[in-house]
Design a protein around this motif. Structure first.
Motif, PDB file in Angstrom:
ATOM      1  N   ASP A 187      49.969  38.655  49.359  1.00 16.57           N
ATOM      2  CA  ASP A 187      49.271  38.653  48.063  1.00 16.57           C
ATOM      3  C   ASP A 187      49.125  37.222  47.541  1.00 16.57           C
ATOM      4  OD1 ASP A 187      47.990  39.741  45.885  1.00 16.57           O
ATOM      5  OD2 ASP A 187      49.754  40.767  45.085  1.00 16.57           O
ATOM      6  N   ASP A 188      48.151  37.040  46.676  1.00 14.12           N
ATOM      7  CA  ASP A 188      47.934  35.754  45.992  1.00 14.12           C
ATOM      8  C   ASP A 188      47.727  34.619  46.982  1.00 14.12           C
ATOM      9  OD1 ASP A 188      48.406  37.289  43.795  1.00 14.12           O
ATOM     10  OD2 ASP A 188      50.397  36.495  43.381  1.00 14.12           O
ATOM     11  N   ASP A 210      43.383  35.284  46.439  1.00 11.73           N
ATOM     12  CA  ASP A 210      43.625  35.342  45.004  1.00 11.73           C
ATOM     13  C   ASP A 210      42.326  35.244  44.206  1.00 11.73           C
ATOM     14  OD1 ASP A 210      45.887  35.403  43.020  1.00 11.73           O
ATOM     15  OD2 ASP A 210      44.742  33.675  42.289  1.00 11.73           O
ATOM     16  N   GLU A 244      40.049  39.572  46.062  1.00 11.92           N
ATOM     17  CA  GLU A 244      40.428  40.146  44.771  1.00 11.92           C
ATOM     18  C   GLU A 244      39.541  39.628  43.650  1.00 11.92           C
ATOM     19  OE1 GLU A 244      45.109  41.048  44.476  1.00 11.92           O
ATOM     20  OE2 GLU A 244      44.515  38.988  44.077  1.00 11.92           O
TER      21      GLU A 244
END
Ligand code: C2E
Ligand code: MG
Ligand code: MG
Ligand code: MG
Length: 287
Positions: A187-188, A210, A244
């Motif tokens: 993630d990110d 991200d 995202e």
């Protein structure tokens, strides 16, 4: 009056903290209040999950969703995670909160599978502090057993910062999760300023770019370069990529042109409560 107080404090010299102490106490008090409110929230069932669809824009189908925690506060209303997760991490409350999230998301996956939504992946955010614990794979295994969730439909999202410079213990922990049948996403991605060489040692199936790199696409040439590099790196390592925070058709087109077809963002849907998510999925007509 505040000015006078500040001036007074300065005039009284560096060692005089009297004007600052009340403010510090207030902040500490505020945190203490929040901490005990958080404890009541976990015990009193005030936490809930929203689910945001993840789309494969090539087929138009939802491949799954990300579970995102919220706090239904009796006076403050629906509190977003940014306002309580950092404090929960500071005071150690993230461990019981994270376990609640895992159990609830797994329970929901099993319920959806029983209702015919078998191929829908549920992605769950894992705090670095949860992942750091040696018993984390056991906790996950126990929750899978308890809820009857399909491990192949559960994805754990671990942040780049939690996986920086992983030692052999962390690699073993990741492998135990893989052996249990789960999939792992980073993630990110891009926010960690880390050397990316470590990535090839990790058993990840997915990278999540991200939102901060997507926001100014397609116009921002630096972000465009970062996203393009991330896509080719992921491709070389055999991982897929979810972008995202896709909000505009221009962002979507930029990504699709570069073969990034998995997307999540307000352009498709905001995070929804479980009932609305299921209605949204069935409304797509593919499930
Ligand atoms: P994240 O894991 O990167 O989640 C994505 C965040 O981006 C979510 O915010 C989501 O609502 C938001 N988002 C998605 N699409 C868009 C878009 O098109 N535009 C904009 N402006 N925002 C978009 P949310 O739900 O407020 O969560 C924020 C962060 O809180 C998450 O970032 C994650 O780091 C953390 N978080 C959320 N739930 C959990 C949880 O259960 N456990 C842990 N440890 N952290 C969580
Ligand atoms: Mg996430
Ligand atoms: Mg993210
Ligand atoms: Mg994020």
């Amino acid at each position: 009056h505040a000015d006078t107080a500040m001036y007074g404090a300065k005039a009284a010299g560096r060692n005089n903290f009297q004007f600052f102490v009340p403010a510090m106490n207030e902040r500490a008090n505020e945190r203490l209040k929040l901490e005990s409110a958080l404890r009541r929230a976990v015990a009193g069932k005030q936490l809930l999950l929203h689910y945001q669809p993840q789309i494969d824009t090539r087929s138009g189908r939802a491949i799954g969703c990300e579970a995102l925690v919220r706090w239904q506060h009796p006076e403050r209303g629906l509190v977003p995670p940014a306002q309580f997760i950092p404090i929960a991490e500071d005071v150690g409350m993230i461990v019981p909160i994270g376990e609640w999230v895992l159990r609830e998301a797994c329970r929901q996956q099993a319920e959806w599978a029983a209702a015919g939504l078998r191929d829908l992946t549920v992605a769950i955010n894992i705090s670095a502090l949860q992942f750091q614990r040696a018993d984390f794979p056991d906790v996950v295994a126990r929750i899978l057993d308890e809820t009857g969730a399909d491990p192949a439909a559960i994805e754990l999202e671990i942040t780049e910062s939690a996986l920086m410079n992983p030692g052999s213990e962390q690699l073993e922990r990741l492998n135990r999760l893989i052996e249990r049948g789960l999939t792992l996403a980073l993630d990110d991605f891009g926010t960690g300023y880390s050397c990316l060489a470590y990535l090839k040692r990790l058993p990840l199936s997915r990278i999540k770019i991200d939102r901060s790199f997507v926001a100014d696409l397609p116009g921002d040439t630096e972000d465009a370069a970062v996203v393009s590099a991330a896509l080719s790196l992921a491709r070389d390592l055999g991982m897929d990529v979810v972008a995202e925070g896709v909000e505009t058709p221009g962002q979507r087109a930029f990504l699709a042109e570069r073969n990034c077809t998995l997307m999540q963002g307000y352009l498709f849907s905001r995070p929804l409560d479980a009932g609305s998510f299921e209605a949204w999925i069935r409304g797509l007509g593919h499930h």
